[in-house]
Design a protein around this motif. Structure first.
Motif, PDB file in Angstrom:
ATOM      1  N   GLN A 117       0.835  -1.186   0.000  1.00  0.00           N
ATOM      2  CA  GLN A 117       0.000   0.000   0.000  1.00  0.00           C
ATOM      3  C   GLN A 117       0.874   1.242   0.000  1.00  0.00           C
ATOM      4  N   VAL A 118       0.512   2.226  -0.829  1.00  0.00           N
ATOM      5  CA  VAL A 118       1.231   3.495  -0.906  1.00  0.00           C
ATOM      6  C   VAL A 118       0.235   4.609  -0.659  1.00  0.00           C
ATOM      7  N   HIS A 119       0.581   5.520   0.231  1.00  0.00           N
ATOM      8  CA  HIS A 119      -0.271   6.673   0.526  1.00  0.00           C
ATOM      9  C   HIS A 119       0.370   7.915  -0.084  1.00  0.00           C
ATOM     10  N   LEU A 120      -0.407   8.668  -0.859  1.00  0.00           N
ATOM     11  CA  LEU A 120       0.124   9.822  -1.588  1.00  0.00           C
ATOM     12  C   LEU A 120      -0.598  11.095  -1.162  1.00  0.00           C
ATOM     13  N   VAL A 121       0.167  12.153  -0.962  1.00  0.00           N
ATOM     14  CA  VAL A 121      -0.416  13.440  -0.581  1.00  0.00           C
ATOM     15  C   VAL A 121       0.189  14.530  -1.454  1.00  0.00           C
ATOM     16  N   GLU A 122      -0.664  15.203  -2.234  1.00  0.00           N
ATOM     17  CA  GLU A 122      -0.218  16.291  -3.093  1.00  0.00           C
ATOM     18  C   GLU A 122      -0.273  17.625  -2.352  1.00  0.00           C
ATOM     19  N   SER A 123       0.567  18.543  -2.784  1.00  0.00           N
ATOM     20  CA  SER A 123       0.543  19.905  -2.261  1.00  0.00           C
ATOM     21  C   SER A 123       1.107  20.837  -3.318  1.00  0.00           C
ATOM     22  N   GLY A 124       0.913  22.137  -3.099  1.00  0.00           N
ATOM     23  CA  GLY A 124       1.513  23.126  -3.983  1.00  0.00           C
ATOM     24  C   GLY A 124       0.567  23.775  -4.969  1.00  0.00           C
ATOM     25  N   GLY A 125      -0.675  23.343  -4.991  1.00  0.00           N
ATOM     26  CA  GLY A 125      -1.631  23.964  -5.899  1.00  0.00           C
ATOM     27  C   GLY A 125      -1.999  25.363  -5.430  1.00  0.00           C
ATOM     28  N   GLY A 126      -2.736  26.072  -6.289  1.00  0.00           N
ATOM     29  CA  GLY A 126      -3.163  27.414  -5.929  1.00  0.00           C
ATOM     30  C   GLY A 126      -3.648  28.187  -7.126  1.00  0.00           C
ATOM     31  N   LEU A 127      -3.769  29.503  -6.928  1.00  0.00           N
ATOM     32  CA  LEU A 127      -4.220  30.410  -7.979  1.00  0.00           C
ATOM     33  C   LEU A 127      -3.018  31.175  -8.513  1.00  0.00           C
ATOM     34  N   VAL A 128      -2.875  31.205  -9.827  1.00  0.00           N
ATOM     35  CA  VAL A 128      -1.743  31.901 -10.447  1.00  0.00           C
ATOM     36  C   VAL A 128      -2.217  32.550 -11.738  1.00  0.00           C
ATOM     37  N   GLN A 129      -1.590  33.645 -12.111  1.00  0.00           N
ATOM     38  CA  GLN A 129      -1.919  34.299 -13.370  1.00  0.00           C
ATOM     39  C   GLN A 129      -1.299  33.569 -14.541  1.00  0.00           C
ATOM     40  N   ALA A 130      -1.909  33.720 -15.689  1.00  0.00           N
ATOM     41  CA  ALA A 130      -1.350  33.123 -16.900  1.00  0.00           C
ATOM     42  C   ALA A 130       0.091  33.588 -17.094  1.00  0.00           C
ATOM     43  N   GLY A 131       0.930  32.651 -17.471  1.00  0.00           N
ATOM     44  CA  GLY A 131       2.352  32.924 -17.631  1.00  0.00           C
ATOM     45  C   GLY A 131       3.170  32.648 -16.388  1.00  0.00           C
ATOM     46  N   GLY A 132       2.492  32.416 -15.273  1.00  0.00           N
ATOM     47  CA  GLY A 132       3.180  32.160 -14.021  1.00  0.00           C
ATOM     48  C   GLY A 132       3.603  30.710 -13.862  1.00  0.00           C
ATOM     49  N   SER A 133       4.131  30.403 -12.676  1.00  0.00           N
ATOM     50  CA  SER A 133       4.664  29.073 -12.388  1.00  0.00           C
ATOM     51  C   SER A 133       4.152  28.563 -11.050  1.00  0.00           C
ATOM     52  N   LEU A 134       4.077  27.252 -10.962  1.00  0.00           N
ATOM     53  CA  LEU A 134       3.794  26.563  -9.705  1.00  0.00           C
ATOM     54  C   LEU A 134       4.608  25.282  -9.677  1.00  0.00           C
ATOM     55  N   ARG A 135       4.925  24.826  -8.473  1.00  0.00           N
ATOM     56  CA  ARG A 135       5.554  23.513  -8.326  1.00  0.00           C
ATOM     57  C   ARG A 135       4.689  22.664  -7.416  1.00  0.00           C
ATOM     58  N   LEU A 136       4.219  21.563  -7.967  1.00  0.00           N
ATOM     59  CA  LEU A 136       3.450  20.605  -7.187  1.00  0.00           C
ATOM     60  C   LEU A 136       4.388  19.558  -6.598  1.00  0.00           C
ATOM     61  N   SER A 137       4.047  19.116  -5.401  1.00  0.00           N
ATOM     62  CA  SER A 137       4.789  18.038  -4.754  1.00  0.00           C
ATOM     63  C   SER A 137       3.827  16.915  -4.408  1.00  0.00           C
ATOM     64  N   CYS A 138       4.348  15.717  -4.391  1.00  0.00           N
ATOM     65  CA  CYS A 138       3.562  14.549  -3.995  1.00  0.00           C
ATOM     66  C   CYS A 138       4.438  13.710  -3.078  1.00  0.00           C
ATOM     67  N   ALA A 139       4.073  13.669  -1.812  1.00  0.00           N
ATOM     68  CA  ALA A 139       4.829  12.912  -0.820  1.00  0.00           C
ATOM     69  C   ALA A 139       4.210  11.529  -0.648  1.00  0.00           C
ATOM     70  N   ALA A 140       5.064  10.520  -0.656  1.00  0.00           N
ATOM     71  CA  ALA A 140       4.593   9.141  -0.557  1.00  0.00           C
ATOM     72  C   ALA A 140       5.035   8.517   0.751  1.00  0.00           C
ATOM     73  N   SER A 141       4.198   7.657   1.281  1.00  0.00           N
ATOM     74  CA  SER A 141       4.547   6.872   2.457  1.00  0.00           C
ATOM     75  C   SER A 141       4.048   5.454   2.244  1.00  0.00           C
ATOM     76  N   GLY A 142       4.629   4.533   2.990  1.00  0.00           N
ATOM     77  CA  GLY A 142       4.242   3.143   2.836  1.00  0.00           C
ATOM     78  C   GLY A 142       5.394   2.341   2.271  1.00  0.00           C
ATOM     79  N   ARG A 143       5.146   1.608   1.224  1.00  0.00           N
ATOM     80  CA  ARG A 143       6.175   0.760   0.624  1.00  0.00           C
ATOM     81  C   ARG A 143       7.263   1.592  -0.053  1.00  0.00           C
ATOM     82  N   ALA A 144       8.366   0.983  -0.349  1.00  0.00           N
ATOM     83  CA  ALA A 144       9.539   1.671  -0.886  1.00  0.00           C
ATOM     84  C   ALA A 144       9.185   2.498  -2.111  1.00  0.00           C
ATOM     85  N   PHE A 145       9.330   3.804  -1.966  1.00  0.00           N
ATOM     86  CA  PHE A 145       8.971   4.737  -3.026  1.00  0.00           C
ATOM     87  C   PHE A 145       9.754   4.464  -4.299  1.00  0.00           C
ATOM     88  N   SER A 146      11.012   4.105  -4.161  1.00  0.00           N
ATOM     89  CA  SER A 146      11.864   3.910  -5.330  1.00  0.00           C
ATOM     90  C   SER A 146      11.400   2.756  -6.217  1.00  0.00           C
TER      91      SER A 146
END
Length: 122
Positions: free
Chosen positions: A1-30
């Motif tokens: 079993q792998v548990h995934l949690v995303e973060s980093g979303g939001g509101l941005v203007q066109a042309g802008g940037s965001l970085r999303l992250s997804c942290a995993a727990s449980g079995r070996a991520f690699s």
């Protein structure tokens, strides 16, 4: 079993940037290939980017190629999606997913996060 949690979303203007992250727990991520998908209101969930174990294979949808970059840090059990030159049509809920096999196909992935909203204003 792998548990995934995303973060980093939001509101941005066109042309802008965001970085999303997804942290995993449980079995070996690699041991898992990781994918990013998105779903806009009234639309089906679609492939955005994927990265295999050890980052040997990386793939993007045509709509984000050259603007988005997927990467992984196995030491931190985290996969990232750097999104540059964002457009209003990138607005969607973004999901990360994990599976033992690299794929660009939604239903091939066994484990999913809860999603993070990305809104790009014009």
């Amino acid at each position: 079993q792998v548990h995934l949690v995303e973060s980093g979303g939001g509101l941005v203007q066109a042309g802008g940037s965001l970085r999303l992250s997804c942290a995993a727990s449980g079995r070996a991520f690699s041991n898992y290939a990781m994918g990013w998908f998105r779903q806009a209101p009234g639309e089906e969930r679609e492939f955005v980017a994927a990265i295999s174990q050890s980052a040997i294979i990386i793939g993007y949808s045509d709509s984000v190629k050259g603007r988005f970059t997927i990467s992984r840090d196995d030491g931190k059990n985290t996969v990232y999606l750097q999104m540059n030159s964002l457009k209003p049509e990138d607005t969607a809920v973004y999901y990360c997913a994990a599976d033992e096999t690299y794929s660009k196909i939604v239903h091939r992935y066994d484990y999913w996060g809860q999603g993070t909203q990305v809104t790009v204003s014009s």
